[in-house]
Structures are given as structure tokens and as C-alpha cells.
Design an enzyme around this catalytic site. Sequence first.
Site, mmCIF file in Angstrom:
data_model
loop_
_atom_site.group_PDB
_atom_site.id
_atom_site.type_symbol
_atom_site.label_atom_id
_atom_site.label_comp_id
_atom_site.label_asym_id
_atom_site.label_seq_id
_atom_site.Cartn_x
_atom_site.Cartn_y
_atom_site.Cartn_z
ATOM 1 N N ARG A 197 0.003 4.810 13.079
ATOM 2 C CA ARG A 197 0.933 4.017 13.883
ATOM 3 C C ARG A 197 0.543 4.111 15.335
ATOM 4 O O ARG A 197 0.115 5.172 15.792
ATOM 5 C CB ARG A 197 2.349 4.597 13.778
ATOM 6 C CG ARG A 197 2.979 4.355 12.435
ATOM 7 C CD ARG A 197 3.990 3.258 12.565
ATOM 8 N NE ARG A 197 4.214 2.709 11.231
ATOM 9 C CZ ARG A 197 5.391 2.532 10.710
ATOM 10 N NH1 ARG A 197 6.446 2.840 11.411
ATOM 11 N NH2 ARG A 197 5.532 2.015 9.539
ATOM 12 N N ARG A 216 0.849 -1.205 0.000
ATOM 13 C CA ARG A 216 0.000 0.000 0.000
ATOM 14 C C ARG A 216 0.871 1.236 0.000
ATOM 15 O O ARG A 216 2.007 1.209 0.425
ATOM 16 C CB ARG A 216 -0.857 0.018 1.276
ATOM 17 C CG ARG A 216 -2.190 -0.664 1.121
ATOM 18 C CD ARG A 216 -2.999 -0.459 2.384
ATOM 19 N NE ARG A 216 -3.720 0.818 2.383
ATOM 20 C CZ ARG A 216 -3.805 1.638 3.416
ATOM 21 N NH1 ARG A 216 -3.192 1.373 4.537
ATOM 22 N NH2 ARG A 216 -4.502 2.756 3.318
ATOM 23 N N LYS A 274 2.595 -7.284 12.189
ATOM 24 C CA LYS A 274 1.959 -7.501 10.893
ATOM 25 C C LYS A 274 2.330 -8.871 10.321
ATOM 26 O O LYS A 274 3.498 -9.203 10.186
ATOM 27 C CB LYS A 274 2.386 -6.381 9.932
ATOM 28 C CG LYS A 274 1.710 -6.461 8.584
ATOM 29 C CD LYS A 274 1.725 -5.114 7.888
ATOM 30 C CE LYS A 274 1.288 -5.236 6.438
ATOM 31 N NZ LYS A 274 0.988 -3.973 5.809
HETATM 32 C C1 BTN Z 1 0.301 -3.883 2.224
HETATM 33 O O1 BTN Z 1 1.019 -2.921 1.987
HETATM 34 O O2 BTN Z 1 0.069 -4.227 3.382
HETATM 35 C C2 BTN Z 1 -0.315 -4.676 1.093
HETATM 36 C C3 BTN Z 1 0.613 -5.742 0.611
HETATM 37 C C4 BTN Z 1 0.061 -6.578 -0.529
HETATM 38 C C5 BTN Z 1 1.099 -7.514 -1.087
HETATM 39 C C6 BTN Z 1 0.512 -8.472 -2.092
HETATM 40 S S1 BTN Z 1 1.600 -9.786 -2.503
HETATM 41 C C7 BTN Z 1 0.548 -10.272 -3.790
HETATM 42 C C8 BTN Z 1 0.033 -9.024 -4.440
HETATM 43 N N1 BTN Z 1 0.947 -8.571 -5.452
HETATM 44 C C9 BTN Z 1 1.527 -7.413 -5.141
HETATM 45 O O3 BTN Z 1 2.388 -6.827 -5.827
HETATM 46 N N2 BTN Z 1 1.071 -6.971 -3.973
HETATM 47 C C10 BTN Z 1 0.087 -7.887 -3.419
#
Ligand code: BTN
Length: 326
Positions: free
Chosen positions: A323, A125, A190
Site C-alpha cells: 500500500r 487476489r 484501482k
Molecule cells: C484482484 O484482486 O485484483 C483480481 C480480481 C479479478 C476479478 C476477476 S472478475 C472475472 C474473474 N472471475 C473471478 O472470480 N475473478 C476474476
Amino acid sequence: MTFTDNHYKVLTCLSQNRFHTIAELSEDSGLSCVAIYKYLQSFSKLGLEITAMSHKGYRLNRKLELLSASQIKKGLDTNALSLLTTLEIYPQISSTNRYLGEMMETKAQSGHVCFAESQTHGRGRRGRQWISPFGANIYLSLSWLFEKDLASLSGLSLVIGIAVVRALTEMGVHNIALKWPNDIYWQNKKLGGILIEISNKSQAVIGLGLNLYLPKKQTMHITQPWTDLDKIITKTDYSRNHLASLLLNHLLAVIVSFEKKTLRSYLSEWRSYDCMQGQEVFIYRGQQQFKGIIEGIDDNGMLLFKESSGMIKTFASAEVSFRKNR
Ligand code: BTN
């Protein structure tokens, strides 16, 4: 590093989880000993940890269970099987979300699922990178063409979070929590994240990254408390393919029911997993910072935040991050 079929061949031999000499690997894979040596050297760049012993040869430090489409399909329930249109697994891809996003532009379909063993440009994100070493975690994207309008999809990430908790619970992993809007948490750390990218035609790519094992080397740049499944459950012999099936069973079920219902049907379950309610936090919006207490979420899935003045503010997921105040 570019991942080739030969890397995959050598890893398939190594996934037997015992020591192998270079000669053995060469015979099993049909590659020369020089090539095998080169591949073994390159695996550390993928995040794989290997032990070398003078008389025994090489072995992976951790069991490697490669993802298999047939294994995953075997674990799907009838509902998921009827909703799945395509299941792809890539040893290496830039990003599963990016790939399905591009597919959506040419051949949009619901139920297209893509897993990867590793991602070179995993997306998190807010433009962050998602660390994606080989063969240890879950990197999964699923595309869906919703009939709902864009505004009604704002709660989708909350509903997807519920599906992930349900899947982990079915696998025997308890006390999984959610941090608004789309983080999977365990004991304030996390465990995973959800990235949903929606086009203005209500076409969604739902991405999930779940940490099963993060090698220490790869975690140096992670700036928030994190955990992985290996640290949560004592039995390390759980099956990655089984977990992948459970995730698809629950994700597909929740997506279809969310099409028919509204977010309200899920609020009480989401609130029961909320690990931030009552916590003192800092909220960041652009250059602004607010200190206060998380009150929970409202009926539209917006964050409720109480400032020190006692005033309640609501925030949409796209505009803020927060946070815990430690
Ligand atoms: C976050 O920032 O918490 C979200 C992370 C999401 C990661 C997943 S891995 C599979 C899919 N492909 C990506 O490039 N991102 C999501």
C-alpha cells in the site's frame, strides 16, 4: 439471489432505456403483472438501480447493454477469431475463474472464454471477494494451455496487464497505469484487477475484472481507492460489447506472442505504465511489514524495493501485497 431466464427476459425489455409500465413489460415478456412487479423489486439486489414514476412506470437509471456473443464476435480481429475456441456468456455465475478452472479439469482447451453479467462469488487476489454487480462491468476469464514450463509463466500477469492497457487505449481511454503485479490503475485508483490461476501442467485461467460502473451501494466494503470507467471518460455511451472485443483481441494476441518470447520483450512497455516506481510504500509479507520505496521491477518481473537502510530487496508477487504510504 438466483438469476432465472425470466429475470433476463424482463431486463432485456428494460434495456431499451426508457420508461415502461408494468402492463407493457408484462406484454413484452409474456409474464404476469404480479411476476413483473416481483422481478422489478429483486433487481436492486443485483445492484441495478431503477427509478419508478407514478404515471410513467419504471426505467433503469443507467443504460444497460447486455453482453452478446454475436456482437463480441463481430468486433474480433482475424487473429482473435482463429484463437477463440468457445465463447460463453452467463447472466449469473459463481465465478468465471472457478468455472473455467473446473472445465480445465475435464476438458482443458486454449481459447475458451467466459464472460458473466454478474458473479455471486467473484474471486479477487489473496482470497478477497470481487464485487460483481449485474450488467455494468467486465468479468472475463480465458483459459490457455501453455507450452512453457511453470517457472517461465511467472511474468504472465505483467503481460496480461499490458494487453488491458492496449485495449483501453484503443478505445480512447488514456493514462491507464499498472500497479505490480496485476492491478489496472488510473490516477492512483484501482480500475481493475487480474487473477491468474495456473495448474502444475501450465494450464492457466486468466481472469479480468474491470470496473465500468460500480453502484455506490456496492462499494461500501472496498477498502482501497477505486474508480470506474464512467468516472474516467465523459462519453458514457461507449459499448460494453465493443470493449469486450478489444480486450479479447489484445489478450489473445499477447498470450500467443508471450508463448514465443520471454518476459524481457515486454519489460520496457510494462515499465512505461508503472505507476508505483519511486513511491513510498508499506509492503506486507505475512506478519511482517516493511517501509521503503518501490524501485520498479527487475528483468524477471520481481518487485524491487529499497528499504530505508538503502538495501534493495526483491519480492515475488505471490508473497506480498503493498500500500502507498499516504
Ligand atoms: C484482484 O484482486 O485484483 C483480481 C480480481 C479479478 C476479478 C476477476 S472478475 C472475472 C474473474 N472471475 C473471478 O472470480 N475473478 C476474476
